[in-house]
Design an enzyme around this catalytic site. Structure first.
Site, PDB file in Angstrom:
ATOM      1  N   GLY A  72      -5.943  40.517  -0.282  1.00  0.00           N
ATOM      2  CA  GLY A  72      -7.257  40.838  -1.249  1.00  0.00           C
ATOM      3  C   GLY A  72      -7.350  42.124   0.921  1.00  0.00           C
ATOM      4  N   ASN A 162     -19.111  37.177  -1.730  1.00  0.00           N
ATOM      5  CA  ASN A 162     -18.033  36.375  -1.249  1.00  0.00           C
ATOM      6  C   ASN A 162     -19.752  34.711  -0.727  1.00  0.00           C
ATOM      7  OD1 ASN A 162     -17.249  37.924   0.786  1.00  0.00           O
ATOM      8  ND2 ASN A 162     -16.377  35.915   1.254  1.00  0.00           N
ATOM      9  N   GLN A 190     -13.795  39.319  -5.110  1.00  0.00           N
ATOM     10  CA  GLN A 190     -15.068  37.947  -5.923  1.00  0.00           C
ATOM     11  C   GLN A 190     -14.866  38.467  -7.644  1.00  0.00           C
ATOM     12  OE1 GLN A 190     -15.869  35.472  -5.043  1.00  0.00           O
ATOM     13  NE2 GLN A 190     -14.537  35.332  -2.883  1.00  0.00           N
ATOM     14  N   SER A 210      -7.123  40.332  -5.667  1.00  0.00           N
ATOM     15  CA  SER A 210      -6.634  39.083  -4.949  1.00  0.00           C
ATOM     16  C   SER A 210      -6.529  38.266  -5.924  1.00  0.00           C
ATOM     17  CB  SER A 210      -7.756  38.194  -3.407  1.00  0.00           C
ATOM     18  OG  SER A 210      -6.724  37.030  -3.538  1.00  0.00           O
ATOM     19  N   THR A 248      11.107  44.355  -1.015  1.00  0.00           N
ATOM     20  CA  THR A 248      11.413  43.736  -2.381  1.00  0.00           C
ATOM     21  C   THR A 248       9.709  43.010  -2.816  1.00  0.00           C
ATOM     22  OG1 THR A 248      13.631  43.828  -1.837  1.00  0.00           O
ATOM     23  CG2 THR A 248      12.594  42.770  -3.440  1.00  0.00           C
ATOM     24  N   CYS A 336     -13.629  31.668   5.732  1.00  0.00           N
ATOM     25  CA  CYS A 336     -13.027  32.008   7.361  1.00  0.00           C
ATOM     26  C   CYS A 336     -14.391  31.923   8.225  1.00  0.00           C
ATOM     27  CB  CYS A 336     -13.067  33.778   7.382  1.00  0.00           C
ATOM     28  SG  CYS A 336     -12.656  34.258   6.062  1.00  0.00           S
TER      29      CYS A 336
HETATM   30  C1  LIG Z   1     -10.839  36.641  -0.299  1.00  0.00           C
HETATM   31  C2  LIG Z   1     -11.468  37.399  -0.474  1.00  0.00           C
HETATM   32  C3  LIG Z   1     -10.159  38.805   0.846  1.00  0.00           C
HETATM   33  C4  LIG Z   1      -8.991  38.176   1.177  1.00  0.00           C
HETATM   34  O1  LIG Z   1      -8.292  38.478  -0.138  1.00  0.00           O
HETATM   35  P1  LIG Z   1      -7.141  37.127   0.533  1.00  0.00           P
HETATM   36  O2  LIG Z   1      -5.587  37.726  -0.261  1.00  0.00           O
HETATM   37  O3  LIG Z   1      -7.231  35.745   0.731  1.00  0.00           O
HETATM   38  O4  LIG Z   1      -6.276  38.026   1.666  1.00  0.00           O
HETATM   39  C5  LIG Z   1     -11.306  40.199   0.382  1.00  0.00           C
HETATM   40  N1  LIG Z   1     -12.056  40.183   0.409  1.00  0.00           N
HETATM   41  C6  LIG Z   1     -13.284  38.965  -0.004  1.00  0.00           C
HETATM   42  C7  LIG Z   1     -14.607  39.781  -0.989  1.00  0.00           C
HETATM   43  C8  LIG Z   1     -13.024  37.653  -0.754  1.00  0.00           C
HETATM   44  O5  LIG Z   1     -13.654  37.016  -1.282  1.00  0.00           O
END
Ligand SMILES: *Cc1c(COP(=O)(O)O)cnc(C)c1O
Length: 394
Positions: A72, A162, A190, A210, A248, A336
């Site tokens: 993501g 999120n 999300q 993601s 790849t 985070c």
């Molecule tokens: C988890 C998340 C991301 C990041 O995705 P990753 O695959 O962990 O880099 C970005 N945006 C939102 C809203 C998320 O919940």
């Protein structure tokens, strides 16, 4: 590891069993490079084609509009970088005497993958307006509209948040973006696999996904880019992803993610109804039995699995640590920010008083969460609140 109750599905999800099993042959047996001409390569490239079709079906787009990324965060960064390079002035956006190279409208409750990329773009001379949501965690479409300037090149607003799980009016914002001829990106990380998405109906030009947020593996994701949208390569090198992202392909992860996507889209409605029932049971009982508990985010316009509450006089971080001793995985907010002691930027953006921002806990359940789990966690919260309050008073 002891038994535990996992209520942190916004941070990551357990892999879907069918998806996990579907990956294994592509690690063990069918390890061919999709670019190779022989049969073993063909088997791998077929995985990519099928995966693109699965996502195209889920999003209502065509397979050529699907690009695989490392997740993501990469999809979000790519969307924004590509927008400024193709639609901003001054090419790669060198900041010449603070010259304004283009303007972006986003919300202040976005994931850090968007917010920190926006900061980087500001350092390069682009302008960004961060629109605050209302107290209910929903961004007002009028506020997005009002933020548009003559040089606005991009609107980026997340589909679902999120931390508080609130659902944004993406189709309304899409209409406005279209009317003004402005590119529209949404971070649907999300939302995907949890609520229905239609990029055509919503007038979305770019959309991020993601894998690990809907039962797929980590380190893999998707950027949808409509064929009318100009795209800049993310990584230079070979011809993979239509020459837009060299390297790849992670065939096994793409297989796992696409099977998880298929499963998630197929079971979405039924899963949603069941999850909402348990979610509402938890919200109602926490609000009823935990003194000083308040719900953060709109009561109904939220993800089926999200519960975010602030409890008067109870430090969220203490609650999370104490719950862990009982084998309950919950969080204070986004993964985070949960390791830092700063208040949640999402709650701050909603206008929640700073004190209450430190008093929040997020519980994100799944279709596997039983009423028994729910009951256990509600009672645990009641018990921990009492303990924390006694301790604080002593
Ligand atoms: C988890 C998340 C991301 C990041 O995705 P990753 O695959 O962990 O880099 C970005 N945006 C939102 C809203 C998320 O919940």
């Amino acid at each position: 590891m002891r038994n535990y109750i996992y209520m942190d599905n916004a941070a990551t999800t357990k892999m879907n069993k069918v998806a996990f099993e579907a990956m294994i042959p592509y690690l063990a047996k069918y390890y061919g490079n999709p670019s190779s001409v022989y049969m073993l390569g063909d088997i791998s490239s077929k995985v990519l084609n099928e995966a693109r079709e699965t996502f195209a079906d889920c999003l209502n787009c065509s397979p050529e509009e699907i690009y695989f990324t490392s997740g993501g965060s990469e999809a979000d960064n790519w969307a924004l970088e590509s927008a400024v390079r193709n639609y901003g002035r001054g090419g790669i956006g060198r900041n010449i005497n603070g010259r304004n190279l283009g303007h972006i409208v986003t919300s202040s409750m976005e994931h850090h993958a968007i917010l920190n990329k926006c900061k980087e773009l500001e350092n390069r001379g682009f302008m960004v307006t961060y629109v605050n949501p209302g107290r209910d965690g929903i961004v007002r479409t009028e506020d997005i509209h009002r933020a548009i300037r003559t040089n606005t090149i991009l609107i980026s607003v997340m589909t679902a948040n999120n931390e508080v799980g609130t659902l944004q009016n993406i189709s309304d914002i899409g209409k406005i973006a279209k009317r003004h001829g402005i590119l529209f990106h949404t971070d649907a990380v999300q939302a995907f696999g949890h609520i229905p998405i239609d990029v055509k109906k919503w007038n979305v030009d770019m959309l991020s996904i993601s894998g690990h947020k809907f039962g797929g593996p980590k380190g893999i994701g998707v950027l949808f880019v409509s064929k009318d949208t100009k795209l800049t390569p993310m990584i230079y090198g070979g011809k993979q992803e239509n020459g837009m992202r060299a390297g790849t392909e992670n065939v096994a992860a793409i297989k796992g993610m696409s099977v998880a996507a298929g499963e998630a889209c197929k079971t979405m409605r039924k899963r949603g109804i069941e999850t909402v029932r348990v979610r509402d049971y938890m919200i109602d009982n926490i609000l009823r039995y935990v003194p000083g508990a308040r719900l953060n985010g709109h009561r109904d316009l939220r993800l089926p699995n999200n519960i975010n509450i602030s409890i008067d006089g109870v430090n969220g971080e203490s609650m999370v640590i104490m719950a862990d001793n009982y084998g309950v995985c919950i969080s204070t907010g986004s993964a985070c920010s949960s390791k830092s002691t700063k208040p949640s930027h999402v709650l701050i953006s909603m206008g929640v008083p700073e004190k209450e921002c430190f008093e929040s806990v997020r519980l994100t359940i799944s279709e596997e969460t039983t009423y028994e789990d729910a009951e256990y966690v509600i009672n645990l919260i009641r018990k921990l609140v009492k303990e924390i309050k006694t301790h604080t008073l002593a």
